[in-house]
Design an enzyme around this catalytic site. Structure first.
Site, mmCIF file in Angstrom:
data_model
loop_
_atom_site.group_PDB
_atom_site.id
_atom_site.type_symbol
_atom_site.label_atom_id
_atom_site.label_comp_id
_atom_site.label_asym_id
_atom_site.label_seq_id
_atom_site.Cartn_x
_atom_site.Cartn_y
_atom_site.Cartn_z
ATOM 1 C CB CYS A 150 -0.908 -0.019 1.266
ATOM 2 S SG CYS A 150 -0.354 -1.053 2.400
ATOM 3 C CG HIS A 243 -0.317 4.415 4.064
ATOM 4 N ND1 HIS A 243 -1.093 3.935 5.489
ATOM 5 C CD2 HIS A 243 -0.386 2.843 4.044
ATOM 6 C CE1 HIS A 243 -1.517 2.473 5.894
ATOM 7 N NE2 HIS A 243 -0.993 1.818 4.818
HETATM 8 N N1 LIG Z 1 -4.366 -3.831 5.404
HETATM 9 C C1 LIG Z 1 -4.266 -2.994 4.195
HETATM 10 O O1 LIG Z 1 -4.220 -1.652 4.216
HETATM 11 C C2 LIG Z 1 -3.074 -3.865 2.891
HETATM 12 C C3 LIG Z 1 -3.254 -3.283 1.859
HETATM 13 C C4 LIG Z 1 -2.396 -3.619 1.124
HETATM 14 C C5 LIG Z 1 -2.266 -4.797 1.445
HETATM 15 N N2 LIG Z 1 -2.643 -5.408 2.175
HETATM 16 C C6 LIG Z 1 -2.097 -7.331 1.758
HETATM 17 O O2 LIG Z 1 -3.426 -7.717 1.487
HETATM 18 C C7 LIG Z 1 -3.575 -8.914 2.765
HETATM 19 C C8 LIG Z 1 -5.268 -8.632 3.726
HETATM 20 O O3 LIG Z 1 -4.915 -8.131 4.189
HETATM 21 P P1 LIG Z 1 -6.363 -7.393 4.942
HETATM 22 O O4 LIG Z 1 -5.542 -6.407 6.104
HETATM 23 O O5 LIG Z 1 -7.607 -7.421 4.742
HETATM 24 O O6 LIG Z 1 -6.140 -8.638 5.593
HETATM 25 P P2 LIG Z 1 -7.757 -8.840 7.621
HETATM 26 O O7 LIG Z 1 -7.761 -7.829 8.123
HETATM 27 O O8 LIG Z 1 -6.777 -9.665 8.764
HETATM 28 O O9 LIG Z 1 -8.586 -10.874 6.516
HETATM 29 C C9 LIG Z 1 -7.250 -11.741 6.519
HETATM 30 C C10 LIG Z 1 -8.420 -12.300 5.729
HETATM 31 O O10 LIG Z 1 -7.971 -13.662 5.216
HETATM 32 C C11 LIG Z 1 -8.677 -14.423 5.218
HETATM 33 N N3 LIG Z 1 -7.715 -15.470 5.815
HETATM 34 C C12 LIG Z 1 -7.450 -15.808 6.864
HETATM 35 N N4 LIG Z 1 -6.849 -17.088 7.494
HETATM 36 C C13 LIG Z 1 -6.995 -17.932 6.104
HETATM 37 C C14 LIG Z 1 -6.912 -18.932 5.896
HETATM 38 N N5 LIG Z 1 -5.741 -19.834 6.434
HETATM 39 N N6 LIG Z 1 -6.876 -19.808 4.393
HETATM 40 C C15 LIG Z 1 -7.885 -18.481 4.184
HETATM 41 N N7 LIG Z 1 -8.030 -17.324 4.174
HETATM 42 C C16 LIG Z 1 -7.311 -16.634 5.148
HETATM 43 C C17 LIG Z 1 -9.276 -13.682 7.004
HETATM 44 O O11 LIG Z 1 -10.934 -14.860 6.606
HETATM 45 P P3 LIG Z 1 -11.954 -14.920 7.856
HETATM 46 O O12 LIG Z 1 -12.246 -13.690 8.722
HETATM 47 O O13 LIG Z 1 -12.034 -16.670 8.028
HETATM 48 O O14 LIG Z 1 -10.376 -15.425 9.316
HETATM 49 C C18 LIG Z 1 -9.984 -12.268 6.010
HETATM 50 O O15 LIG Z 1 -10.436 -13.222 4.968
HETATM 51 C C19 LIG Z 1 -2.464 -9.381 3.261
HETATM 52 O O16 LIG Z 1 -1.594 -9.644 2.580
HETATM 53 C C20 LIG Z 1 -2.240 -8.115 3.411
HETATM 54 O O17 LIG Z 1 -0.561 -7.558 3.485
HETATM 55 C C21 LIG Z 1 -3.078 -5.190 3.052
#
Ligand SMILES: NC(=O)c1ccc[n+]([C@@H]2O[C@H](COP(=O)([O-])OP(=O)(O)OC[C@H]3O[C@@H](n4cnc5c(N)ncnc54)[C@H](OP(=O)(O)O)[C@@H]3O)[C@@H](O)[C@H]2O)c1
Length: 350
Positions: A150, A243
């Site tokens: 991001c 950010h």
């Molecule tokens: N947040 C940001 O600003 C941002 C920006 C750029 C990139 N990212 C990247 O985008 C990705 C998601 O980030 P996020 O912030 O959305 O994270 P998050 O809120 O923690 O969400 C994680 C997601 O992954 C699922 N998950 C967790 N364990 C799993 C498993 N074993 N098998 C399948 N699904 C699973 C969760 O499902 P459940 O609800 O069922 O647990 C949830 O849907 C990450 O790789 C992060 O680094 C994030």
């Protein structure tokens, strides 16, 4: 046109929710599958999404039954998969999806892979030519493309116009990253309230390495990285979304503050030329007020798809310095992948 059927992996998380929100009203795409962990599988989306956006869950996804993340569970007629999986899970599962499906990932697992485009549509659309090599070498029917971290997404939109016009030899960048960048369960209020966290694991390496890959030129199917020195410091601050980076640049060619302003404000890329639905009219907005940009006031510019640059001034040590801010969950995450998808469609990849 027939609507393009899409699936979202990690659909219940923070980035997944922004995908759901934007795609529910998209003119070209239709959400047909939502996947998450086994704990969420078999349940209705509205009962398992830890909904954190300040608008209701879209009606059309409330009753969709979430499936476990497995390519065998996916409808075979899905045209495109958006992945917002945690990186460790993405490492294992994304290649399995890509054997058959076209995948755009927000996870970091394959960003630095030599065969995987790390795409920002305004910055390096020519990297899409790696898709054909990737499919051939891996014998995949589908493909995998990624978009950057991001912070890198937001930074790159400000750097690229200056890099193209004046050349950049060195960068010193300090990020002030929002809490939502750490995901749904990222930080406790007690840790971040009244505080600054001076370290985010892996983030400084990502900002440096991803920037060099994105600015690389492709020669004989390989990315040749430019020679730029980058020093990055990444911190977490008590802002919910948005950010911000303080950036100083050493330029190859001299430039005045006015020339930098004009270069940034007039920047347009392929998404603007093709008039893609999510493309902001201008990807970089320049503000002259002394107290801008601010994440709370500027993160939603052009629906969160533009970054805002301000405080452009001479740097007493390098040449030029400025502050840039953008929405980490939109331009830095789901919105970035959706713009990738629109470009892929227009270019005939879907
Ligand atoms: N947040 C940001 O600003 C941002 C920006 C750029 C990139 N990212 C990247 O985008 C990705 C998601 O980030 P996020 O912030 O959305 O994270 P998050 O809120 O923690 O969400 C994680 C997601 O992954 C699922 N998950 C967790 N364990 C799993 C498993 N074993 N098998 C399948 N699904 C699973 C969760 O499902 P459940 O609800 O069922 O647990 C949830 O849907 C990450 O790789 C992060 O680094 C994030």
């Amino acid at each position: 046109m027939d609507r393009i059927r899409v699936a979202i992996l990690g659909a219940t998380g923070l980035v997944g929710q922004v995908f759901v929100d934007i795609l529910s009203n998209h003119p070209w795409f239709e959400i047909v599958e939502l996947m998450a962990s086994k704990e969420s599988a078999g349940k209705k989306y509205e009962t398992v999404a830890k909904w954190a956006l300040n608008k209701p869950i879209p009606e059309i996804v409330r009753d969709i039954t979430v499936k476990e993340t497995n390519p065998k569970e996916l409808r075979s007629d899905v045209d495109l998969v958006f992945s917002a999986l945690p990186s460790g899970i993405a490492k294992e599962l994304e290649p399995k999806f890509a054997e058959k499906f076209k995948v755009i990932s927000k996870a970091s697992a394959y960003r630095m892979d030599n065969l995987v485009p790390l795409l920002i549509p305004e910055v390096n659309p020519e990297h899409l030519e790696l898709i054909e090599i990737q499919q051939r070498k891996n014998k995949w029917d589908g493909f995998l493309i990624t978009d950057p971290n991001c912070t890198t997404c937001i930074f790159m939109l400000s750097l690229k116009p200056i890099y193209d016009k004046f050349g950049v030899e060195a960068v010193i960048a300090t990020s002030m990253q929002a809490i939502s960048g750490a995901g749904y369960e990222g930080l406790y209020a007690m840790q971040i309230h009244d505080n600054i966290i001076p370290f985010i694991k892996g983030e400084e390496e990502k900002l440096k390495n991803e920037t060099l890959k994105i600015l690389g030129r492709i020669e004989d199917g390989k990315i040749i990285k430019p020679n730029i020195k980058i020093s990055a410091t990444c911190t977490r601050v008590p802002v919910i979304h948005g950010h911000t980076l303080s950036v100083s640049l050493k330029l190859r060619d001299k430039a005045t503050v006015d020339e930098i302003k004009k270069t940034l404000a007039s920047f347009k890329g392929l998404p603007q030329e093709l008039n893609l639905p999510s493309a902001p009219k201008y990807p970089v907005i320049v503000r002259d007020e002394i107290n801008r940009p601010q994440p709370r006031l500027d993160r939603n510019t052009y629906n969160g798809m533009a970054v805002t640059v301000g405080r452009i001034r001479e740097d007493e040590v390098l040449d030029i310095k400025y502050i840039v801010t953008g929405h980490n969950l939109v331009r830095g995450a789901a919105g970035a992948s959706i713009l990738d998808a629109e470009l892929l469609y227009k270019k005939g990849y879907l």
